[in-house]
Design a protein around this motif. Structure first.
Motif, PDB file in Angstrom:
ATOM      1  N   GLU A 111       0.847  -1.697  -0.063  1.00  0.00           N
ATOM      2  CA  GLU A 111      -0.356   0.197  -0.191  1.00  0.00           C
ATOM      3  C   GLU A 111       0.997   1.301  -0.091  1.00  0.00           C
ATOM      4  O   GLU A 111       1.619   0.932   0.879  1.00  0.00           O
ATOM      5  N   ALA A 112       0.631   1.897  -1.322  1.00  0.00           N
ATOM      6  CA  ALA A 112       1.381   2.894  -0.959  1.00  0.00           C
ATOM      7  C   ALA A 112       0.494   4.257  -0.958  1.00  0.00           C
ATOM      8  O   ALA A 112      -0.962   4.572  -0.602  1.00  0.00           O
ATOM      9  N   GLU A 113       1.010   5.692   0.153  1.00  0.00           N
ATOM     10  CA  GLU A 113      -0.139   7.073   0.332  1.00  0.00           C
ATOM     11  C   GLU A 113       1.036   8.225   0.054  1.00  0.00           C
ATOM     12  O   GLU A 113       1.952   8.230   0.847  1.00  0.00           O
ATOM     13  N   LEU A 114       0.750   9.316  -0.438  1.00  0.00           N
ATOM     14  CA  LEU A 114       0.596  10.794  -0.899  1.00  0.00           C
ATOM     15  C   LEU A 114      -0.108  11.251  -0.410  1.00  0.00           C
ATOM     16  O   LEU A 114      -0.822  11.526  -1.205  1.00  0.00           O
ATOM     17  N   ASN A 115      -0.009  12.057   0.454  1.00  0.00           N
ATOM     18  CA  ASN A 115      -1.262  13.270   1.241  1.00  0.00           C
ATOM     19  C   ASN A 115      -0.555  13.861   1.447  1.00  0.00           C
ATOM     20  O   ASN A 115       0.508  14.041   2.390  1.00  0.00           O
ATOM     21  N   GLY A 116      -1.499  15.290   1.818  1.00  0.00           N
ATOM     22  CA  GLY A 116      -1.163  16.508   2.643  1.00  0.00           C
ATOM     23  C   GLY A 116      -1.479  17.623   1.686  1.00  0.00           C
ATOM     24  O   GLY A 116      -1.744  18.124   0.589  1.00  0.00           O
ATOM     25  N   ARG A 117      -0.854  18.970   2.624  1.00  0.00           N
ATOM     26  CA  ARG A 117      -1.434  20.328   2.017  1.00  0.00           C
ATOM     27  C   ARG A 117      -0.133  20.707   1.485  1.00  0.00           C
ATOM     28  O   ARG A 117       0.433  21.624   1.874  1.00  0.00           O
ATOM     29  N   VAL A 118       0.102  20.424   0.097  1.00  0.00           N
ATOM     30  CA  VAL A 118       1.385  21.187  -0.488  1.00  0.00           C
ATOM     31  C   VAL A 118       1.088  22.602  -0.453  1.00  0.00           C
ATOM     32  O   VAL A 118       2.686  23.831  -0.241  1.00  0.00           O
ATOM     33  N   LEU A 119       0.350  23.096  -0.617  1.00  0.00           N
ATOM     34  CA  LEU A 119       0.001  24.737  -0.297  1.00  0.00           C
ATOM     35  C   LEU A 119      -0.986  24.685   0.444  1.00  0.00           C
ATOM     36  O   LEU A 119      -1.339  24.065   0.611  1.00  0.00           O
ATOM     37  N   PRO A 120      -1.042  26.656   0.820  1.00  0.00           N
ATOM     38  CA  PRO A 120      -1.533  26.867   1.769  1.00  0.00           C
ATOM     39  C   PRO A 120      -3.234  26.407   1.395  1.00  0.00           C
ATOM     40  O   PRO A 120      -4.501  26.506   2.395  1.00  0.00           O
ATOM     41  N   ASN A 121      -3.628  26.574   0.165  1.00  0.00           N
ATOM     42  CA  ASN A 121      -4.955  26.119  -0.273  1.00  0.00           C
ATOM     43  C   ASN A 121      -5.324  25.061  -0.952  1.00  0.00           C
ATOM     44  O   ASN A 121      -6.179  24.853  -2.330  1.00  0.00           O
ATOM     45  N   LEU A 122      -4.307  23.918  -1.138  1.00  0.00           N
ATOM     46  CA  LEU A 122      -3.817  23.280  -2.087  1.00  0.00           C
ATOM     47  C   LEU A 122      -3.814  21.594  -0.998  1.00  0.00           C
ATOM     48  O   LEU A 122      -3.018  21.791  -1.214  1.00  0.00           O
ATOM     49  N   THR A 123      -5.065  20.605  -1.049  1.00  0.00           N
ATOM     50  CA  THR A 123      -4.788  19.423  -1.064  1.00  0.00           C
ATOM     51  C   THR A 123      -4.613  18.518  -1.418  1.00  0.00           C
ATOM     52  O   THR A 123      -5.146  18.295  -2.931  1.00  0.00           O
ATOM     53  N   VAL A 124      -3.777  17.789  -1.252  1.00  0.00           N
ATOM     54  CA  VAL A 124      -3.701  16.027  -2.421  1.00  0.00           C
ATOM     55  C   VAL A 124      -3.725  15.061  -2.003  1.00  0.00           C
ATOM     56  O   VAL A 124      -2.810  14.768  -0.874  1.00  0.00           O
ATOM     57  N   MET A 125      -4.372  14.716  -2.348  1.00  0.00           N
ATOM     58  CA  MET A 125      -4.484  12.877  -1.821  1.00  0.00           C
ATOM     59  C   MET A 125      -4.013  11.342  -2.834  1.00  0.00           C
ATOM     60  O   MET A 125      -5.359  11.583  -3.974  1.00  0.00           O
ATOM     61  N   LEU A 126      -3.105  10.648  -2.903  1.00  0.00           N
ATOM     62  CA  LEU A 126      -3.037   9.404  -3.668  1.00  0.00           C
ATOM     63  C   LEU A 126      -2.435   8.323  -3.272  1.00  0.00           C
ATOM     64  O   LEU A 126      -2.044   8.546  -1.822  1.00  0.00           O
ATOM     65  N   GLY A 127      -3.329   7.445  -3.278  1.00  0.00           N
ATOM     66  CA  GLY A 127      -3.267   5.658  -2.961  1.00  0.00           C
ATOM     67  C   GLY A 127      -3.046   5.019  -4.059  1.00  0.00           C
ATOM     68  O   GLY A 127      -3.774   4.943  -4.717  1.00  0.00           O
ATOM     69  N   TYR A 128      -2.383   4.179  -3.727  1.00  0.00           N
ATOM     70  CA  TYR A 128      -2.695   2.564  -4.356  1.00  0.00           C
ATOM     71  C   TYR A 128      -1.985   1.303  -3.773  1.00  0.00           C
ATOM     72  O   TYR A 128      -1.314   1.566  -2.791  1.00  0.00           O
TER      73      TYR A 128
END
Length: 290
Positions: free
Chosen positions: A138-155
Motif C-alpha cells: 500500500e502506498a499513500e501520498l497526501n498532504g497540504r502542499v500549499l496553504p489552499n491545495l490538498t492532495v491525496m493519492l493512494g495505490y
C-alpha cells in the motif's frame, strides 16, 4: 505498552486474551474456549522525517470454532497472522506525508456454510475452505502542499490465494479481490476575492478486474456446480467532484458522483448476486455550526 529506548528506537508490545462460552445442545452445558494473541512492533527513526517500522499481530476467531462439519466434528477456530513492514515519512515541514507498507496476512482453517447441492438450502453444517494468503503493498501520498491545495493519492496491490483447501482450487483468488486499486483526490480553496472560501474538489477511484466467485471444487449452492473457473468482472473507474462554499457558520456542498456514469460490478454472497455500483448521482448538503 510502548517503550521508547531513545529518539531512534521505539517498541510496542501487547497481548490479548479472549474467552467465549458456547452452548452444547447435546450435553446442555456450555463449553469454554480461549485464546492468547500477542503482538509486537518496532519503529526505527534514522532521521527526523523518516520512520521505518515492522510489526506482527495475530487474532483467533473463537465464535465459529463450535460449528460442525458434516461428519459431526467441530471445525475449530480460525487464526490470522499479520506481518507489516514499511516507511512513514514527512516532507515540506510536515505538509506532505508519504507511507509505503508491505503486508503479509495468513488466515488458516477457514470455513463456510454448506448448502444442499443445486439449492440455496443450508444443511446446518459448514465445510472447510483451507487457508488464505494475502501479500501486497500500500502506498499513500497526501498532504497540504500549499496553504489552499490538498492532495491525496493512494495505490494498493493485492495477491490473494487459497492454499491447502479441500474446497477451492489451489492458488485461486477469492471473489471480489482485485490485484490493483488506486485513488486520487485534489482540493483547491479560494482564499481571496469575491469567491473566498469556495472549494473545488475532484478525484478518481479505480478498481481492477476481480473474480466473480470462488473457484470451487464442488457445488456451492449458488449455481456453481464446481470445477468451472469463474470469469473476471471488468475493471472500472469512477470520477467524482465536489463544490463547497463557507459563509460565516453556514457551509453548503454539492456532491457530483460517477460523472462519467461508469458501470462497475461487485459480487455479493458467494456469487449469488452481482450488484451494480451507483450510476451518476448528485446531492446537496447544508450545514450550520452552532
Amino acid at each position: 505498552d510502548v517503550i521508547e529506548f531513545n529518539k531512534y528506537l521505539k517498541a510496542s508490545l501487547g497481548i490479548r486474551y479472549s474467552e467465549i462460552y458456547v452452548e452444547d445442545l447435546e450435553s446442555t452445558t456450555a463449553k469454554r474456549r480461549s485464546a492468547w494473541n500477542p503482538s509486537f512492533g518496532v519503529i526505527v527513526s534514522p532521521m527526523e522525517q523518516l520512520n521505518v517500522f515492522g510489526s506482527y499481530t495475530n487474532s483467533t476467531s473463537l465464535r465459529s470454532a463450535a460449528n460442525r462439519l458434516s461428519n459431526g466434528e467441530e471445525v475449530g477456530a480460525s487464526r490470522t497472522e499479520q506481518f507489516e513492514a514499511g516507511i512513514k515519512s514527512d516532507w515540506l515541514s510536515n505538509r506532505l506525508r508519504f507511507n509505503l507498507t508491505y503486508f503479509h496476512i495468513y488466515t488458516s482453517n477457514l470455513s463456510n456454510k454448506e448448502y444442499i447441492p443445486g439449492t440455496n438450502d443450508e444443511t446446518g453444517y459448514v465445510f472447510q475452505a483451507g487457508d488464505l494468503v494475502r501479500n501486497g503493498i500500500e502506498a499513500e501520498l497526501n498532504g497540504r502542499v500549499l496553504p489552499n491545495l490538498t492532495v491525496m493519492l493512494g495505490y494498493a496491490y493485492l495477491d490473494a490465494k487459497y492454499k491447502n483447501s479441500p474446497s477451492y482450487v489451489e492458488g485461486s483468488a477469492p471473489m471480489n479481490a482485485p490485484d490493483h486499486t488506486a485513488n486520487a483526490w485534489v482540493q483547491y480553496v479560494v482564499e481571496q476575492g469575491a469567491l473566498r472560501n469556495l472549494s473545488l474538489s475532484a478525484g478518481v477511484y479505480y478498481v481492477g478486474k476481480r473474480p466473480v466467485n470462488e473457484y470451487s471444487l464442488s457445488p456451492d449452492g449458488h449455481g456453481n456446480m464446481g470445477g468451472v473457473e469463474p470469469f473476471d468482472m471488468p475493471a472500472y473507474t469512477t470520477i467524482n467532484a465536489q463544490l463547497g462554499y463557507k459563509w460565516n457558520r453556514f457551509e453548503s456542498r454539492l456532491y457530483m458522483n460517477n460523472l462519467a456514469n461508469e458501470i462497475g460490478l461487485n459480487s455479493y454472497f458467494r456469487g449469488g448476486y452481482i450488484n451494480q455500483t451507483e450510476p451518476r448521482n448528485f446531492a446537496i448538503s447544508l450545514n450550520y455550526k452552532f
